[in-house]
Scaffold this active site. Structure first.
Site, PDB file in Angstrom:
ATOM      1  N   GLY A  30       2.503   1.867  -3.605  1.00  8.95           N
ATOM      2  CA  GLY A  30       1.103   2.294  -4.052  1.00  8.95           C
ATOM      3  C   GLY A  30       0.929   3.754  -4.045  1.00  8.95           C
ATOM      4  CG  HIS A  31      -1.044   5.301  -0.627  1.00  9.44           C
ATOM      5  ND1 HIS A  31      -1.419   4.067  -0.498  1.00  9.44           N
ATOM      6  CD2 HIS A  31      -2.177   6.166  -0.363  1.00  9.44           C
ATOM      7  CE1 HIS A  31      -2.775   4.047   0.368  1.00  9.44           C
ATOM      8  NE2 HIS A  31      -3.271   5.304   0.178  1.00  9.44           N
ATOM      9  CD  GLU A  32       6.760   8.522  -2.505  1.00  8.88           C
ATOM     10  OE1 GLU A  32       7.099   9.407  -3.142  1.00  8.88           O
ATOM     11  OE2 GLU A  32       6.011   8.479  -1.407  1.00  8.88           O
ATOM     12  CB  SER A  38      -0.704  -0.095   1.291  1.00 11.23           C
ATOM     13  OG  SER A  38      -1.705   1.154   1.218  1.00 11.23           O
ATOM     14  CB  ILE A  59       1.841  10.944  -4.094  1.00 14.75           C
ATOM     15  CG1 ILE A  59       0.247  10.875  -3.657  1.00 14.75           C
ATOM     16  CG2 ILE A  59       1.970  12.352  -3.891  1.00 14.75           C
ATOM     17  CD1 ILE A  59       0.414  10.749  -2.088  1.00 14.75           C
TER      18      ILE A  59
END
Length: 113
Positions: free
Chosen positions: A40-42, A37, A45
């Site tokens: 994926g978030h990095e 997760s 963004i």
């Protein structure tokens, strides 16, 4: 409460349960889910902004010790709401605004905007 359930179910189905079936302890499988997760978030963004700073990564990974802290506090203080309060303060009141500011500053530094 249900805004993130499709992702939650996908993580359970494709990351957590297969890892546990392969013999990974549940705690390690949970950390693996947070790691996936966080990456994926990095990427979600960093790629559109053309900057990879790892702020989102560490923000997500920072939730793992927060989970352990809230479990410990809940047992010690016998307060079910404390974990929820700690989450909202750390994640929503402090974490997301700080993350936005850090990414904005990195973008400004990189592109001189």
């Amino acid at each position: 409460r249900t805004w993130n359930m499709p992702v939650h179910r996908w993580m359970l189905r494709h990351i957590y349960h297969p890892a546990v079936r392969q013999g990974l302890p549940k705690a390690a499988a949970m950390i693996l889910v947070f790691f996936v997760s966080a990456v994926g978030h990095e990427l979600l963004i960093g790629v559109p902004c053309h900057i990879l700073t790892c702020w989102a990564f560490w923000g997500i990974m920072g939730q793992v010790p927060l989970i352990l802290l809230t479990k410990w506090l809940r047992k010690r203080l016998r307060n079910e709401q404390l974990g929820n309060i700690l989450f909202w303060v750390s994640f929503c009141i402090f974490g997301q605004p700080a993350s936005i500011i850090l990414y904005m500053r990195a973008y400004q530094k990189t592109y001189g905007v």
